[in-house]
Design a protein around this motif. Structure first.
Motif, PDB file in Angstrom:
ATOM      1  N   PRO A   5       0.849  -1.200   0.000  1.00 58.25           N
ATOM      2  CA  PRO A   5       0.000   0.000   0.000  1.00 58.25           C
ATOM      3  C   PRO A   5       0.882   1.246   0.000  1.00 58.25           C
ATOM      4  CG  PRO A   5      -0.739  -1.568   1.664  1.00 58.25           C
ATOM      5  CD  PRO A   5       0.541  -2.101   1.109  1.00 58.25           C
ATOM      6  N   GLN A   6       0.353   2.333  -0.573  1.00 57.75           N
ATOM      7  CA  GLN A   6       1.160   3.529  -0.831  1.00 57.75           C
ATOM      8  C   GLN A   6       1.886   4.075   0.405  1.00 57.75           C
ATOM      9  OE1 GLN A   6      -0.906   6.991  -2.160  1.00 57.75           O
ATOM     10  NE2 GLN A   6       0.735   7.645  -3.513  1.00 57.75           N
ATOM     11  N   ALA A   7       1.196   4.123   1.544  1.00 61.90           N
ATOM     12  CA  ALA A   7       1.796   4.694   2.754  1.00 61.90           C
ATOM     13  C   ALA A   7       3.052   3.920   3.156  1.00 61.90           C
ATOM     14  CB  ALA A   7       0.781   4.693   3.892  1.00 61.90           C
ATOM     15  N   LEU A   8       2.995   2.603   2.980  1.00 65.79           N
ATOM     16  CA  LEU A   8       4.113   1.742   3.332  1.00 65.79           C
ATOM     17  C   LEU A   8       5.238   1.888   2.298  1.00 65.79           C
ATOM     18  CD1 LEU A   8       4.741  -0.383   5.473  1.00 65.79           C
ATOM     19  CD2 LEU A   8       3.701  -2.094   4.019  1.00 65.79           C
ATOM     20  N   GLU A   9       4.836   1.935   1.041  1.00 66.77           N
ATOM     21  CA  GLU A   9       5.791   2.058  -0.072  1.00 66.77           C
ATOM     22  C   GLU A   9       6.602   3.348   0.053  1.00 66.77           C
ATOM     23  OE1 GLU A   9       7.699   0.398  -2.811  1.00 66.77           O
ATOM     24  OE2 GLU A   9       5.748  -0.568  -2.549  1.00 66.77           O
ATOM     25  N   LYS A  10       5.934   4.434   0.421  1.00 64.22           N
ATOM     26  CA  LYS A  10       6.607   5.729   0.555  1.00 64.22           C
ATOM     27  C   LYS A  10       7.631   5.692   1.684  1.00 64.22           C
ATOM     28  CE  LYS A  10       3.770   9.439   0.505  1.00 64.22           C
ATOM     29  NZ  LYS A  10       2.442  10.058   0.747  1.00 64.22           N
ATOM     30  N   LEU A  11       7.250   5.063   2.786  1.00 66.69           N
ATOM     31  CA  LEU A  11       8.157   4.974   3.929  1.00 66.69           C
ATOM     32  C   LEU A  11       9.391   4.124   3.575  1.00 66.69           C
ATOM     33  CD1 LEU A  11       8.660   5.660   6.898  1.00 66.69           C
ATOM     34  CD2 LEU A  11       7.492   3.543   7.480  1.00 66.69           C
ATOM     35  N   ILE A  12       9.148   2.998   2.879  1.00 71.46           N
ATOM     36  CA  ILE A  12      10.262   2.125   2.475  1.00 71.46           C
ATOM     37  C   ILE A  12      11.225   2.899   1.572  1.00 71.46           C
ATOM     38  CG2 ILE A  12      10.861   0.055   1.117  1.00 71.46           C
ATOM     39  CD1 ILE A  12       8.262  -1.227   2.182  1.00 71.46           C
ATOM     40  N   LYS A  13      10.665   3.694   0.684  1.00 69.48           N
ATOM     41  CA  LYS A  13      11.485   4.520  -0.229  1.00 69.48           C
ATOM     42  C   LYS A  13      12.375   5.480   0.573  1.00 69.48           C
ATOM     43  CE  LYS A  13      10.793   7.639  -4.002  1.00 69.48           C
ATOM     44  NZ  LYS A  13       9.902   8.806  -3.998  1.00 69.48           N
ATOM     45  N   ASN A  14      11.804   6.118   1.587  1.00 77.95           N
ATOM     46  CA  ASN A  14      12.598   7.019   2.449  1.00 77.95           C
ATOM     47  C   ASN A  14      13.722   6.270   3.147  1.00 77.95           C
ATOM     48  OD1 ASN A  14       9.635   8.755   3.620  1.00 77.95           O
ATOM     49  ND2 ASN A  14      11.027   9.330   1.982  1.00 77.95           N
ATOM     50  N   LYS A  17      17.082   5.312   1.528  1.00 75.31           N
ATOM     51  CA  LYS A  17      18.094   6.353   1.302  1.00 75.31           C
ATOM     52  C   LYS A  17      19.144   6.391   2.401  1.00 75.31           C
ATOM     53  CE  LYS A  17      15.305   9.311  -1.588  1.00 75.31           C
ATOM     54  NZ  LYS A  17      14.321  10.373  -1.523  1.00 75.31           N
ATOM     55  N   ILE A  18      18.889   5.712   3.519  1.00 70.99           N
ATOM     56  CA  ILE A  18      19.863   5.703   4.617  1.00 70.99           C
ATOM     57  C   ILE A  18      21.055   4.847   4.193  1.00 70.99           C
ATOM     58  CG2 ILE A  18      20.238   5.087   7.045  1.00 70.99           C
ATOM     59  CD1 ILE A  18      17.199   5.372   7.443  1.00 70.99           C
ATOM     60  N   PRO A  19      22.283   5.381   4.273  1.00 67.78           N
ATOM     61  CA  PRO A  19      23.429   4.576   3.852  1.00 67.78           C
ATOM     62  C   PRO A  19      23.513   3.298   4.680  1.00 67.78           C
ATOM     63  CG  PRO A  19      24.083   6.841   4.374  1.00 67.78           C
ATOM     64  CD  PRO A  19      22.672   6.687   4.811  1.00 67.78           C
ATOM     65  N   GLY A  20      23.784   2.185   4.010  1.00 70.21           N
ATOM     66  CA  GLY A  20      23.898   0.903   4.707  1.00 70.21           C
ATOM     67  C   GLY A  20      22.573   0.194   4.864  1.00 70.21           C
ATOM     68  N   ILE A  21      21.475   0.835   4.509  1.00 72.87           N
ATOM     69  CA  ILE A  21      20.157   0.190   4.588  1.00 72.87           C
ATOM     70  C   ILE A  21      19.727  -0.164   3.169  1.00 72.87           C
ATOM     71  CG2 ILE A  21      17.737   0.455   5.316  1.00 72.87           C
ATOM     72  CD1 ILE A  21      19.556   0.540   7.717  1.00 72.87           C
ATOM     73  N   GLY A  22      19.725  -1.451   2.864  1.00 75.49           N
ATOM     74  CA  GLY A  22      19.312  -1.910   1.546  1.00 75.49           C
ATOM     75  C   GLY A  22      17.808  -2.096   1.479  1.00 75.49           C
ATOM     76  N   LYS A  24      15.913  -4.761   1.478  1.00 78.77           N
ATOM     77  CA  LYS A  24      15.366  -5.739   2.435  1.00 78.77           C
ATOM     78  C   LYS A  24      15.284  -5.153   3.843  1.00 78.77           C
ATOM     79  CE  LYS A  24      14.246  -9.530   0.393  1.00 78.77           C
ATOM     80  NZ  LYS A  24      12.875 -10.037   0.541  1.00 78.77           N
ATOM     81  N   SER A  25      16.370  -4.475   4.256  1.00 80.78           N
ATOM     82  CA  SER A  25      16.384  -3.868   5.590  1.00 80.78           C
ATOM     83  C   SER A  25      15.330  -2.774   5.684  1.00 80.78           C
ATOM     84  CB  SER A  25      17.740  -3.252   5.907  1.00 80.78           C
ATOM     85  OG  SER A  25      18.744  -4.199   5.819  1.00 80.78           O
ATOM     86  N   ALA A  26      15.191  -2.003   4.612  1.00 81.44           N
ATOM     87  CA  ALA A  26      14.195  -0.924   4.614  1.00 81.44           C
ATOM     88  C   ALA A  26      12.806  -1.514   4.835  1.00 81.44           C
ATOM     89  CB  ALA A  26      14.252  -0.153   3.302  1.00 81.44           C
ATOM     90  N   GLU A  27      12.512  -2.646   4.159  1.00 81.08           N
ATOM     91  CA  GLU A  27      11.212  -3.302   4.355  1.00 81.08           C
ATOM     92  C   GLU A  27      11.059  -3.781   5.788  1.00 81.08           C
ATOM     93  OE1 GLU A  27      10.193  -6.446   1.681  1.00 81.08           O
ATOM     94  OE2 GLU A  27      10.770  -5.296  -0.068  1.00 81.08           O
ATOM     95  N   ARG A  28      12.130  -4.404   6.295  1.00 85.89           N
ATOM     96  CA  ARG A  28      12.097  -4.949   7.645  1.00 85.89           C
ATOM     97  C   ARG A  28      11.835  -3.832   8.665  1.00 85.89           C
ATOM     98  NH1 ARG A  28      15.847  -5.433  11.133  1.00 85.89           N
ATOM     99  NH2 ARG A  28      17.469  -4.771   9.698  1.00 85.89           N
ATOM    100  N   ILE A  29      12.504  -2.694   8.493  1.00 85.23           N
ATOM    101  CA  ILE A  29      12.331  -1.582   9.427  1.00 85.23           C
ATOM    102  C   ILE A  29      10.915  -1.011   9.304  1.00 85.23           C
ATOM    103  CG2 ILE A  29      13.136   0.740  10.033  1.00 85.23           C
ATOM    104  CD1 ILE A  29      15.947  -0.126   9.144  1.00 85.23           C
TER     105      ILE A  29
END
Lengths: 200, 200
Positions: A5-14, A17-22, A24-29
């Motif tokens: 869903p869009q709200a989740l997708e937008k957050l994952i996209k943000n 951008k954190i260095p070292g966060i790929g 998969k990690s972005a999804e997990r977080i």
């Protein structure tokens, strides 16, 4: 592919951008945030947007501070004002401060010279350092830029600019890390520790 | 120890709560936020606080959706309503959905039975599944809980509850991962792939 869903997708996209966060990690977080309670999320979100509002820069050394005006180091009566330790970043200041050993002042360059990355002398706080030296007349400038090519050339560049001022310029010693084994030392550190050997 | 200014310290404390993010990573991420531009921080902070407001739960399968009422899978005319695939989490649904192969409906348990962690049958959406089976009379329930002890016992527990209903209950096959080498297979997967060997 089913998309989130869009709200989740937008957050994952943000988060990606954190260095070292790929990805998969972005999804997990993001999923961790999703399953966290609302208070935690609210607090994190507020602390994030407050971050820059509540942090000020010391006008003298460019350290971060929560108070107006000079930072706690620059305004302290107990520090030795004849010493200025030049570091690349605020994190380096914290590292040195946590040794508890250094009692002088600091100057944060906010970067190091790196022409390939566009970091030219005017992009970092070099002129501000020269002005401080002119005005405050410290006895010693300790160059504590990182012990690598860029840190070294930054220190060298600054020492050239300061050569006509009546100030001693020193550089942090390079050598063997304390508590390490000789067999694990890198060649450059070992060579440096030979060159700068001390009398026992 | 010199502590970080309060605004930074609070953010680091929040970040340390993310699983897999230790104190060093939390500091690193906080400093990344500190050096990021204000738009990025504002967007991240808004996306965080919007996260739960903009995500709704499908009242039928407990999937996440940005629309009111049934989710896109439950409301689709093209899905096979006689199949319900039971998964532990929304992430598992995404994984299955992305194979593009499954055309039935889902039921998200929102967890798995794990008495040691306090995950008892009433904490996950088991009764809701039984109600769905009563009402919707599907032909088959595919237990797609994780292939580990907890996932297996959850599947076993649910199959017991459903044994008097006129519904076929199946479980995802266990065996060798496709594309792997025999020499790297774990013993349990190898034993399972022997037991469930297929006629060629």
């Amino acid at each position: 592919m089913m998309v989130y869903p869009q709200a989740l997708e937008k957050l994952i996209k943000n988060l990606k951008k954190i260095p070292g966060i790929g990805p998969k990690s972005a999804e997990r977080i993001a999923f961790f945030f999703l399953s966290s309670n609302q208070e935690y999320i609210q607090e994190l979100s507020e602390n994030l947007s407050d971050l820059k509002d509540h942090l000020k820069k010391c006008p003298q050394c460019f350290s971060l501070t929560s108070q107006e005006g000079l930072c706690s180091v620059c305004s302290s009566e107990e520090r030795d004002r004849s010493l200025i330790c030049v570091v690349e970043s605020y994190r380096d200041l914290i590292v040195i401060e946590n040794t508890g050993d250094y009692k002088g002042l600091y100057h944060i360059l906010e970067g190091r010279l790196s022409p390939l990355d566009g970091m030219m002398p005017d992009k970092i706080k070099i002129m501000e350092l020269i002005e401080r030296v002119k005005k405050e007349k410290p006895k010693e400038i300790i160059m504590a830029t990182n012990p690598n090519v860029e840190g070294d050339s930054t220190a060298f560049y600054i020492s050239k600019l300061l050569k006509d001022f009546p100030v001693k310029i020193t550089r942090l010693a390079k050598g063997l890390p304390v508590g390490s084994d000789l067999e694990f030392a890198d060649m450059m550190s070992l060579m440096n520790s030979f060159k700068n050997r001390e009398i026992m």
